[in-house]
Design an enzyme around this catalytic site. Sequence first.
Site, PDB file in Angstrom:
ATOM      1  CE  LYS A  14      23.116   6.608   4.300  1.00 41.75           C
ATOM      2  NZ  LYS A  14      24.101   7.307   3.422  1.00 41.75           N
ATOM      3  NE  ARG A  87      25.252  10.559   9.331  1.00 40.68           N
ATOM      4  CZ  ARG A  87      24.349  10.589   8.351  1.00 40.68           C
ATOM      5  NH1 ARG A  87      23.129  10.206   8.564  1.00 40.68           N
ATOM      6  NH2 ARG A  87      24.686  11.009   7.170  1.00 40.68           N
ATOM      7  NE  ARG A 124      21.637  13.509  -2.983  1.00 37.86           N
ATOM      8  CZ  ARG A 124      21.952  13.018  -1.791  1.00 37.86           C
ATOM      9  NH1 ARG A 124      21.471  11.855  -1.419  1.00 37.86           N
ATOM     10  NH2 ARG A 124      22.751  13.674  -0.982  1.00 37.86           N
ATOM     11  NE  ARG A 158      20.851  16.105   0.981  1.00 36.09           N
ATOM     12  CZ  ARG A 158      21.065  14.914   1.540  1.00 36.09           C
ATOM     13  NH1 ARG A 158      20.258  13.897   1.247  1.00 36.09           N
ATOM     14  NH2 ARG A 158      22.067  14.716   2.368  1.00 36.09           N
ATOM     15  NE  ARG A 169      26.572  14.849   3.271  1.00 38.59           N
ATOM     16  CZ  ARG A 169      25.990  14.836   2.072  1.00 38.59           C
ATOM     17  NH1 ARG A 169      26.272  15.756   1.171  1.00 38.59           N
ATOM     18  NH2 ARG A 169      25.111  13.906   1.787  1.00 38.59           N
TER      19      ARG A 169
HETATM   20  P1  AP5 Z   1      21.103   8.338  -2.365  1.00 42.17           P
HETATM   21  O1  AP5 Z   1      20.264   7.103  -2.354  1.00 42.17           O
HETATM   22  O2  AP5 Z   1      20.421   9.654  -2.236  1.00 42.17           O
HETATM   23  O3  AP5 Z   1      22.319   8.191  -1.322  1.00 42.17           O
HETATM   24  P2  AP5 Z   1      22.313   8.223   0.266  1.00 42.17           P
HETATM   25  O4  AP5 Z   1      23.252   7.155   0.721  1.00 42.17           O
HETATM   26  O5  AP5 Z   1      20.923   8.196   0.793  1.00 42.17           O
HETATM   27  O6  AP5 Z   1      22.995   9.637   0.459  1.00 42.17           O
HETATM   28  P3  AP5 Z   1      22.710  10.824   1.481  1.00 42.17           P
HETATM   29  O7  AP5 Z   1      23.540  11.980   0.981  1.00 42.17           O
HETATM   30  O8  AP5 Z   1      21.245  11.092   1.624  1.00 42.17           O
HETATM   31  O9  AP5 Z   1      23.299  10.245   2.747  1.00 42.17           O
HETATM   32  P4  AP5 Z   1      23.793  11.032   3.981  1.00 42.17           P
HETATM   33  O10 AP5 Z   1      23.932   9.953   4.965  1.00 42.17           O
HETATM   34  O11 AP5 Z   1      24.990  11.875   3.741  1.00 42.17           O
HETATM   35  O12 AP5 Z   1      22.634  12.103   4.215  1.00 42.17           O
HETATM   36  P5  AP5 Z   1      21.474  12.194   5.283  1.00 42.17           P
HETATM   37  O13 AP5 Z   1      20.321  12.813   4.618  1.00 42.17           O
HETATM   38  O14 AP5 Z   1      21.290  10.924   6.004  1.00 42.17           O
HETATM   39  O15 AP5 Z   1      21.943   8.314  -3.734  1.00 42.17           O
HETATM   40  C1  AP5 Z   1      22.859   9.354  -4.053  1.00 42.17           C
HETATM   41  C2  AP5 Z   1      22.893   9.562  -5.566  1.00 42.17           C
HETATM   42  O16 AP5 Z   1      23.437   8.397  -6.189  1.00 42.17           O
HETATM   43  C3  AP5 Z   1      21.505   9.771  -6.205  1.00 42.17           C
HETATM   44  O17 AP5 Z   1      21.629  10.712  -7.237  1.00 42.17           O
HETATM   45  C4  AP5 Z   1      21.133   8.377  -6.746  1.00 42.17           C
HETATM   46  O18 AP5 Z   1      20.283   8.458  -7.883  1.00 42.17           O
HETATM   47  C5  AP5 Z   1      22.501   7.810  -7.099  1.00 42.17           C
HETATM   48  N1  AP5 Z   1      22.595   6.354  -6.908  1.00 42.17           N
HETATM   49  C6  AP5 Z   1      22.086   5.643  -5.846  1.00 42.17           C
HETATM   50  N2  AP5 Z   1      22.390   4.345  -5.974  1.00 42.17           N
HETATM   51  C7  AP5 Z   1      23.130   4.238  -7.122  1.00 42.17           C
HETATM   52  C8  AP5 Z   1      23.735   3.146  -7.796  1.00 42.17           C
HETATM   53  N3  AP5 Z   1      23.674   1.902  -7.309  1.00 42.17           N
HETATM   54  N4  AP5 Z   1      24.413   3.411  -8.934  1.00 42.17           N
HETATM   55  C9  AP5 Z   1      24.501   4.677  -9.452  1.00 42.17           C
HETATM   56  N5  AP5 Z   1      23.914   5.746  -8.858  1.00 42.17           N
HETATM   57  C10 AP5 Z   1      23.245   5.530  -7.708  1.00 42.17           C
HETATM   58  O19 AP5 Z   1      22.112  13.205   6.344  1.00 42.17           O
HETATM   59  C11 AP5 Z   1      22.307  14.565   6.036  1.00 42.17           C
HETATM   60  C12 AP5 Z   1      22.798  15.301   7.268  1.00 42.17           C
HETATM   61  O20 AP5 Z   1      21.814  15.199   8.329  1.00 42.17           O
HETATM   62  C13 AP5 Z   1      24.094  14.799   7.917  1.00 42.17           C
HETATM   63  O21 AP5 Z   1      25.243  15.293   7.272  1.00 42.17           O
HETATM   64  C14 AP5 Z   1      23.919  15.333   9.357  1.00 42.17           C
HETATM   65  O22 AP5 Z   1      24.174  16.731   9.431  1.00 42.17           O
HETATM   66  C15 AP5 Z   1      22.435  15.113   9.618  1.00 42.17           C
HETATM   67  N6  AP5 Z   1      22.161  13.785  10.190  1.00 42.17           N
HETATM   68  C16 AP5 Z   1      21.409  12.812   9.607  1.00 42.17           C
HETATM   69  N7  AP5 Z   1      21.371  11.715  10.378  1.00 42.17           N
HETATM   70  C17 AP5 Z   1      22.114  11.992  11.472  1.00 42.17           C
HETATM   71  C18 AP5 Z   1      22.482  11.231  12.609  1.00 42.17           C
HETATM   72  N8  AP5 Z   1      22.080   9.974  12.776  1.00 42.17           N
HETATM   73  N9  AP5 Z   1      23.279  11.824  13.563  1.00 42.17           N
HETATM   74  C19 AP5 Z   1      23.693  13.107  13.411  1.00 42.17           C
HETATM   75  N10 AP5 Z   1      23.405  13.867  12.327  1.00 42.17           N
HETATM   76  C20 AP5 Z   1      22.616  13.326  11.366  1.00 42.17           C
END
Ligand code: AP5
Length: 210
Positions: A14, A87, A124, A158, A169
């Site tokens: 994402k 989410r 990552r 991270r 997660r």
């Molecule tokens: P990346 O693009 O970083 O993936 P992502 O989907 O953004 O992953 P996140 O871990 O950031 O998502 P998340 O939803 O768990 O975390 P968030 O920060 O929102 O890509 C990942 C890796 O894959 C990278 O190394 C990239 O290079 C590689 N890659 C990407 N695309 C690829 C492809 N096509 N092929 C090969 N490799 C690829 O949330 C973190 C925490 O915040 C949550 O756990 C929660 O505690 C809190 N939080 C956030 N939002 C909320 C909410 N709405 N409600 C409650 N708590 C929340």
Amino acid sequence: MKHLVLIGAAGSGKGTQAARLVSDKGYKHISTGDLLRNEISKGSELGKKVKSVMDSGALVSDELVIELIHANANLDKNSYVFDGYPRNLVQAQTLDKEVLKGRPSLAVYFKIDLGKLVTRLTNRRTCKDCGAIYNLLTQAPKKAGICDKCGSTNLVHREDDKEEAIKKRLDIFQQNTQPVLDHYQSSGRLLEVNAEAPIDSVFKQILGQI
Ligand code: AP5
């Protein structure tokens, strides 16, 4: 441009695609994860409250997250990519009612075999200074340990990218996401991409549908 909502498991890509939508298409990016991590870096009261919850892989409260969205979105001026929000069903309904208020939006579901994500996430690295996302296996920086975009040497793993937190997660994602997909499907706003494809291909799939 319609507002976009990116839905996908941790590591499904994402944030990577949001960055492309910003640089190539002019969207503004709202990542609730980035906003929360920013509060932790600042050492704010809110950051102190959420750090242990986030590090463990659990979700923070719906109330807190919607406050952050309200504080950071200017819907009259910008088209947004919402990344990591909503989410759960309550968040999806709140986004429609309290934030978008009838403005058009589409959801993009990043479909991927969850078994592939632990390797992606343990490899990552994220630039702490500009947010650029790397992968030691598939998307390494040109010079090891140095951000291609801003030259920072602050490329971090991270806290929640440790195996135990990743599993939590992914469990939470599986428990909460179907009702969110149904919410968008039932209103004809759900798109789907094959998130196992290479990064450029996923981007083309998105552009071909929005
Ligand atoms: P990346 O693009 O970083 O993936 P992502 O989907 O953004 O992953 P996140 O871990 O950031 O998502 P998340 O939803 O768990 O975390 P968030 O920060 O929102 O890509 C990942 C890796 O894959 C990278 O190394 C990239 O290079 C590689 N890659 C990407 N695309 C690829 C492809 N096509 N092929 C090969 N490799 C690829 O949330 C973190 C925490 O915040 C949550 O756990 C929660 O505690 C809190 N939080 C956030 N939002 C909320 C909410 N709405 N409600 C409650 N708590 C929340």
